[in-house]
Design a protein around this motif. Structure first.
Motif, PDB file in Angstrom:
ATOM      1  N   GLU A 134      33.685  53.688  33.888  1.00  0.00           N
ATOM      2  CA  GLU A 134      33.949  54.794  34.811  1.00  0.00           C
ATOM      3  C   GLU A 134      35.255  54.596  35.577  1.00  0.00           C
ATOM      4  O   GLU A 134      35.884  55.560  35.991  1.00  0.00           O
ATOM      5  CB  GLU A 134      32.785  54.981  35.777  1.00  0.00           C
ATOM      6  CG  GLU A 134      31.549  55.540  35.102  1.00  0.00           C
ATOM      7  CD  GLU A 134      30.324  55.578  36.003  1.00  0.00           C
ATOM      8  OE1 GLU A 134      30.432  55.216  37.199  1.00  0.00           O
ATOM      9  OE2 GLU A 134      29.247  55.963  35.499  1.00  0.00           O
ATOM     10  N   SER A 135      35.667  53.348  35.747  1.00  0.00           N
ATOM     11  CA  SER A 135      36.910  53.070  36.469  1.00  0.00           C
ATOM     12  C   SER A 135      38.136  53.511  35.674  1.00  0.00           C
ATOM     13  O   SER A 135      39.193  53.744  36.243  1.00  0.00           O
ATOM     14  CB  SER A 135      37.027  51.576  36.775  1.00  0.00           C
ATOM     15  OG  SER A 135      37.367  50.855  35.584  1.00  0.00           O
TER      16      SER A 135
ATOM     17  N   PHE B  16      27.980  45.222  34.700  1.00  0.00           N
ATOM     18  CA  PHE B  16      28.701  46.344  35.309  1.00  0.00           C
ATOM     19  C   PHE B  16      29.543  47.124  34.295  1.00  0.00           C
ATOM     20  O   PHE B  16      30.520  47.779  34.668  1.00  0.00           O
ATOM     21  CB  PHE B  16      29.573  45.841  36.471  1.00  0.00           C
ATOM     22  CG  PHE B  16      28.760  45.340  37.621  1.00  0.00           C
ATOM     23  CD1 PHE B  16      28.151  46.213  38.497  1.00  0.00           C
ATOM     24  CD2 PHE B  16      28.559  43.979  37.795  1.00  0.00           C
ATOM     25  CE1 PHE B  16      27.373  45.746  39.554  1.00  0.00           C
ATOM     26  CE2 PHE B  16      27.790  43.498  38.837  1.00  0.00           C
ATOM     27  CZ  PHE B  16      27.194  44.386  39.720  1.00  0.00           C
ATOM     28  N   LYS B  17      29.145  47.083  33.041  1.00  0.00           N
ATOM     29  CA  LYS B  17      29.917  47.745  31.991  1.00  0.00           C
ATOM     30  C   LYS B  17      30.121  49.237  32.277  1.00  0.00           C
ATOM     31  O   LYS B  17      31.223  49.757  32.121  1.00  0.00           O
ATOM     32  CB  LYS B  17      29.240  47.556  30.635  1.00  0.00           C
ATOM     33  CG  LYS B  17      30.056  48.103  29.498  1.00  0.00           C
ATOM     34  CD  LYS B  17      29.443  47.790  28.152  1.00  0.00           C
ATOM     35  CE  LYS B  17      30.337  48.351  27.057  1.00  0.00           C
ATOM     36  NZ  LYS B  17      29.830  48.036  25.743  1.00  0.00           N
ATOM     37  N   GLN B  18      29.097  49.926  32.718  1.00  0.00           N
ATOM     38  CA  GLN B  18      29.228  51.355  33.008  1.00  0.00           C
ATOM     39  C   GLN B  18      30.220  51.590  34.147  1.00  0.00           C
ATOM     40  O   GLN B  18      31.044  52.500  34.078  1.00  0.00           O
ATOM     41  CB  GLN B  18      27.867  51.970  33.351  1.00  0.00           C
ATOM     42  CG  GLN B  18      27.961  53.472  33.578  1.00  0.00           C
ATOM     43  CD  GLN B  18      26.610  54.124  33.776  1.00  0.00           C
ATOM     44  OE1 GLN B  18      25.577  53.548  33.438  1.00  0.00           O
ATOM     45  NE2 GLN B  18      26.608  55.313  34.327  1.00  0.00           N
TER      46      GLN B  18
ATOM     47  N   LEU C 287      34.810  48.128  42.894  1.00  0.00           N
ATOM     48  CA  LEU C 287      34.397  47.431  41.680  1.00  0.00           C
ATOM     49  C   LEU C 287      34.525  45.920  41.860  1.00  0.00           C
ATOM     50  O   LEU C 287      33.618  45.164  41.502  1.00  0.00           O
ATOM     51  CB  LEU C 287      35.230  47.900  40.488  1.00  0.00           C
ATOM     52  CG  LEU C 287      34.884  47.302  39.125  1.00  0.00           C
ATOM     53  CD1 LEU C 287      33.447  47.624  38.733  1.00  0.00           C
ATOM     54  CD2 LEU C 287      35.872  47.811  38.074  1.00  0.00           C
ATOM     55  N   LEU C 288      35.627  45.486  42.459  1.00  0.00           N
ATOM     56  CA  LEU C 288      35.791  44.049  42.726  1.00  0.00           C
ATOM     57  C   LEU C 288      34.669  43.552  43.634  1.00  0.00           C
ATOM     58  O   LEU C 288      34.116  42.471  43.427  1.00  0.00           O
ATOM     59  CB  LEU C 288      37.147  43.756  43.365  1.00  0.00           C
ATOM     60  CG  LEU C 288      38.394  44.070  42.545  1.00  0.00           C
ATOM     61  CD1 LEU C 288      39.641  43.636  43.301  1.00  0.00           C
ATOM     62  CD2 LEU C 288      38.335  43.441  41.179  1.00  0.00           C
ATOM     63  N   LYS C 289      34.320  44.349  44.627  1.00  0.00           N
ATOM     64  CA  LYS C 289      33.247  43.979  45.553  1.00  0.00           C
ATOM     65  C   LYS C 289      31.919  43.835  44.805  1.00  0.00           C
ATOM     66  O   LYS C 289      31.166  42.893  45.052  1.00  0.00           O
ATOM     67  CB  LYS C 289      33.133  45.020  46.676  1.00  0.00           C
ATOM     68  CG  LYS C 289      32.094  44.686  47.722  1.00  0.00           C
ATOM     69  CD  LYS C 289      32.130  45.705  48.838  1.00  0.00           C
ATOM     70  CE  LYS C 289      31.142  45.481  49.941  1.00  0.00           C
ATOM     71  NZ  LYS C 289      30.181  44.443  49.861  1.00  0.00           N
TER      72      LYS C 289
END
Length: 121
Positions: free
Chosen positions: A78-79, A72-74, A100-102
Motif C-alpha cells: 500500500e505504501s 506487514f506485506k500489505q 510504516l517504519l513505526k
C-alpha cells in the motif's frame, strides 16, 4: 552517532534525508541502541536486531527482518515502495512513510522482547 557513516554519502540531499530518518528513529525510540554493523546503521534493543538501513544510488533501504516484512506485506504494498523479501526501498525523491517504519519498529520491539539472539531463527 552516525556522522561518519553519513559523511560517506556523496550526494548532500541523500545524506540529509538519511540523517533525518536516523534522527527520527533515535528520537522516537531513545531506548534503542544505534550502531554501525556490516557497514550500515542499525538499531538494537537488549542486543537484538530491530531495524537497519543502507544507502544506494537511487534509494535507501529499510531492513526490519524478513519475518517482519512478511507480517506487514500489505502495508508495504500500500505504501507504493518497491521491496524484496528482506528490505523496503525508499527512493530519494519519495516521501518517507514514518508510520510504516513505526509499525516495523514497534512490532520488532514487542515481538523480540524476550529474545536473546541477534537475529530471528
Amino acid at each position: 552517532m552516525f556522522e561518519e557513516y553519513l559523511q560517506k554519502i556523496d550526494e548532500p540531499d541523500h545524506r540529509e534525508k538519511m540523517s533525518l530518518v536516523l534522527d527520527w528513529v533515535a528520537k522516537s525510540y531513545p531506548n534503542l541502541d544505534g550502531k554501525i554493523a556490516w557497514n550500515q546503521p542499525m538499531f538494537t534493543d537488549h542486543g537484538t536486531y530491530i531495524i537497519g538501513f543502507s544507502h544506494f544510488k537511487n534509494n535507501f533501504a529499510v531492513a526490519p527482518e524478513q519475518y517482519t516484512m512478511n507480517k506487514f506485506k500489505q502495508d508495504i504494498e500500500e505504501s507504493g515502495y518497491t521491496y524484496t523479501k528482506n528490505f523496503v526501498r525508499i527512493g530519494w525523491n519519495e516521501e518517507v512513510d514514518y508510520g510504516l517504519l513505526k509499525k516495523f519498529i514497534d512490532f520488532n520491539i514487542q515481538d523480540k522482547a524476550d529474545m536473546t539472539l541477534f537475529w530471528r531463527k
